[in-house]
Design an enzyme around this catalytic site. Sequence first.
Site, mmCIF file in Angstrom:
data_model
loop_
_atom_site.group_PDB
_atom_site.id
_atom_site.type_symbol
_atom_site.label_atom_id
_atom_site.label_comp_id
_atom_site.label_asym_id
_atom_site.label_seq_id
_atom_site.Cartn_x
_atom_site.Cartn_y
_atom_site.Cartn_z
ATOM 1 N N GLU A 129 0.868 -1.380 0.208
ATOM 2 C CA GLU A 129 0.100 -0.039 -0.060
ATOM 3 C C GLU A 129 0.741 1.264 0.055
ATOM 4 O O GLU A 129 0.533 2.274 -0.599
ATOM 5 C CB GLU A 129 -1.024 0.060 1.198
ATOM 6 C CG GLU A 129 -2.030 0.869 1.195
ATOM 7 C CD GLU A 129 -3.410 0.605 2.055
ATOM 8 O OE1 GLU A 129 -3.662 -0.571 2.014
ATOM 9 O OE2 GLU A 129 -3.605 1.436 2.754
ATOM 10 N N GLU A 132 1.884 1.679 -3.503
ATOM 11 C CA GLU A 132 0.850 2.310 -4.169
ATOM 12 C C GLU A 132 0.559 3.693 -3.869
ATOM 13 O O GLU A 132 0.412 4.566 -5.034
ATOM 14 C CB GLU A 132 -0.343 1.428 -3.834
ATOM 15 C CG GLU A 132 -1.419 1.581 -4.690
ATOM 16 C CD GLU A 132 -2.743 0.830 -4.315
ATOM 17 O OE1 GLU A 132 -2.739 0.012 -3.265
ATOM 18 O OE2 GLU A 132 -3.794 1.010 -4.993
ATOM 19 N N CYS A 148 -8.302 -2.325 3.779
ATOM 20 C CA CYS A 148 -8.379 -3.568 4.741
ATOM 21 C C CYS A 148 -9.559 -3.909 5.513
ATOM 22 O O CYS A 148 -9.594 -5.130 6.046
ATOM 23 C CB CYS A 148 -7.094 -3.477 5.563
ATOM 24 S SG CYS A 148 -6.822 -1.828 6.223
ATOM 25 N N SER A 168 -7.614 1.403 -2.716
ATOM 26 C CA SER A 168 -6.341 0.677 -2.679
ATOM 27 C C SER A 168 -6.535 -0.544 -3.270
ATOM 28 O O SER A 168 -7.523 -1.421 -2.898
ATOM 29 C CB SER A 168 -5.478 0.639 -1.507
ATOM 30 O OG SER A 168 -4.412 -0.496 -1.388
ATOM 31 N N LYS A 207 -15.283 -10.423 7.990
ATOM 32 C CA LYS A 207 -14.272 -11.437 7.236
ATOM 33 C C LYS A 207 -14.761 -12.560 6.859
ATOM 34 O O LYS A 207 -14.410 -13.249 6.125
ATOM 35 C CB LYS A 207 -13.046 -11.588 8.365
ATOM 36 C CG LYS A 207 -12.008 -10.337 8.519
ATOM 37 C CD LYS A 207 -11.349 -9.728 7.570
ATOM 38 C CE LYS A 207 -10.753 -8.417 7.833
ATOM 39 N NZ LYS A 207 -9.896 -7.802 6.803
ATOM 40 N N GLU A 210 -15.807 -11.659 3.537
ATOM 41 C CA GLU A 210 -14.508 -11.464 2.534
ATOM 42 C C GLU A 210 -13.991 -12.750 2.262
ATOM 43 O O GLU A 210 -13.732 -12.965 0.949
ATOM 44 C CB GLU A 210 -13.524 -10.786 3.340
ATOM 45 C CG GLU A 210 -12.080 -10.515 2.643
ATOM 46 C CD GLU A 210 -11.227 -10.080 3.604
ATOM 47 O OE1 GLU A 210 -10.972 -8.628 3.429
ATOM 48 O OE2 GLU A 210 -10.510 -10.464 4.248
ATOM 49 N N GLU A 216 -8.963 -18.074 -0.678
ATOM 50 C CA GLU A 216 -7.758 -18.516 0.025
ATOM 51 C C GLU A 216 -7.905 -18.539 1.412
ATOM 52 O O GLU A 216 -7.176 -19.506 2.004
ATOM 53 C CB GLU A 216 -6.558 -17.702 -0.689
ATOM 54 C CG GLU A 216 -6.834 -16.214 -0.156
ATOM 55 C CD GLU A 216 -7.423 -15.623 -1.410
ATOM 56 O OE1 GLU A 216 -8.289 -16.003 -2.069
ATOM 57 O OE2 GLU A 216 -7.078 -14.309 -1.328
ATOM 58 N N CYS A 343 -10.689 -2.229 14.410
ATOM 59 C CA CYS A 343 -11.063 -3.749 14.836
ATOM 60 C C CYS A 343 -10.997 -4.085 16.201
ATOM 61 O O CYS A 343 -11.417 -5.068 16.374
ATOM 62 C CB CYS A 343 -10.142 -4.549 14.043
ATOM 63 S SG CYS A 343 -9.896 -4.165 12.295
HETATM 64 FE FE1 SF4 Z 1 -13.636 -3.622 9.265
HETATM 65 FE FE2 SF4 Z 1 -14.979 -3.944 12.014
HETATM 66 FE FE3 SF4 Z 1 -13.972 -6.040 10.551
HETATM 67 FE FE4 SF4 Z 1 -12.244 -4.179 11.655
HETATM 68 S S1 SF4 Z 1 -13.521 -5.408 12.693
HETATM 69 S S2 SF4 Z 1 -12.053 -4.876 9.476
HETATM 70 S S3 SF4 Z 1 -13.261 -2.303 11.221
HETATM 71 S S4 SF4 Z 1 -15.652 -4.695 10.019
#
Ligand code: SF4
Length: 413
Positions: A129, A132, A148, A168, A207, A210, A216, A343
Site C-alpha cells: 500500500e 501504491e 483492509c 487501494s 471477514k 470477505e 484462499e 478492529c
Molecule cells: Fe472492519 Fe470492523 Fe472488521 Fe475491523 S473488525 S475489518 S473495522 S468490519
Amino acid sequence: MKKVEIKPNNVSIDRINEKCLNCGMCKKTCEKINGLEGDCINCGQCVLTCPSGALIPKFDYKKVLNYINDTDYTVVAFTAPAVRVAIGDEFGFASGAFLEGKMVSALKNIGFDYVFDTTFGADLTIMEEANELVGRLKHKQKPLFTSCCPSWVLYMEKYHSEDLNLVSTCKSPISMEASMIKSYFSEMYDIPKEKIITVSIAPCTSKKNERVIHPETDVSLTTRELAMMIRETNIDFKNLKDAEFDALMGSSSSSGLIFGTSGGVTEAVLRTAYYMINGKMAPPKFYDLEEIRGEENIKTTTVDLGKYYLRVAAVNTIKIASENYEKLKTFDFVEVMACPGGCIGGAGQPLSAIKDMLEIRNKRRESMYNMDRVAQNREAYKNPKVQDAYISYLSKNDIDLHTEYYAKKSIKS
Ligand code: SF4
C-alpha cells in the site's frame, strides 16, 4: 419493522428468533453506526448491542475442529492483531491484557498444526500500500482509500462504484496472509495446497463475507469462537505457558500490530512510505501521530514526506464516512474502519455491557500502542521475514497480493 433484517444467506450474522425481544436495539445501532437503512455490510455491530444475545456471529468453529481431527489436512491458524488484546476478557483477565503467548499456546493445544501471525500479512499490506501511495503521489492522483476493512470496501462497491479506482488494490492482511500460506508456506514445507486449511481468527464478522470473495481463507473465525474452542477442548487458558508463533510468518513489526486500531493503518503506511521516498527512517512524528489516534469521528493531520506534503484522514464508522464523503475525497490518504475504534471494537470480540464498551476499547488501544512504543522493530520494511519473502519468493513467483472491485447492488439500487 423494528429489527434489522438478517437474510438467510448472510454468512456473518445469525439471529436466534426465540431469543429476540423485538426491542429494536439492533436497528438503532445499525442506523447510528452505518446509517444505511438496514442495508447489511456485515460489520455485525448489532451483535454487540443486542440485549438478549439473539444476534450472534455465524459460528463456524465446529468445521475447524472437524478439520483438525482429520489427519489428511494441515490446519493453519493465523491471528489478527486485535484478538490478542481481547481474548483475555473471556477468561477473567483485565481489559486490554496483551496475551499473545497464551493465545498461540491455546491454538497449539487445540491442535492447529501451525500458528502464524496476521501481522505478517499486515506488514505485506503496508509494503504494497505504501508503494501504491508513492506511485499515486508521483502521478498526482488522490486520494488513496484504504482497503483492509471489508465492510468499507463493500460500502464503496454498493454506494460509490464510480470511485472504486480510489480504493487501494491491496487485499486485506488476512487475504494476503492466506494467499501466502497457500503458496509460499505450501512450497517451503512441501505440503500440497489442497491439503492445507487456512483458518483466520479475527475480531470481525465481516471477514466471514470477505472469505467468500477471497476463498484462499478456508474458514474465518471470531475471537468469541476462539474462546468457545478453548472451552470445548478443556484448555486451562489462565494457566497456559506462553508459546511463540511459527517462524516462517511469525515475526512482524509493530506497524502490523497497530492495524488493529483506528489510525493505525495510516501511521504504519506513512512510516514505510517515508522510507520508500527518502531512503531513511521517518522522523519521530511518524511514531507518535496522536492527531489520528483514538475515536473521534474524523481525525486529520498533515505530514511532510520529503517530496510530498500530505493531508491524511482516519475515519471511525461508515456513517461518518458517508456523511463526509465529498470532503474525504479532498485528502491524499484516507483510512476508514467500519467499527468504532477500528478492529479492536469488531463485532466478533467478546461481549460486554454497553456502558463499558468505550472504556474496554480504550484499554485495548493502549495495550497496542504500548507494545508499539517498546518494539524493537516498528517498520514493516525492516521485518526480516517480509524481506525474506520478497527476496526468496515474491520476486520470483506471481502471487497476487492485489484485487479488483465490482459495483454491487445496494438497498437503494
Ligand atoms: Fe472492519 Fe470492523 Fe472488521 Fe475491523 S473488525 S475489518 S473495522 S468490519
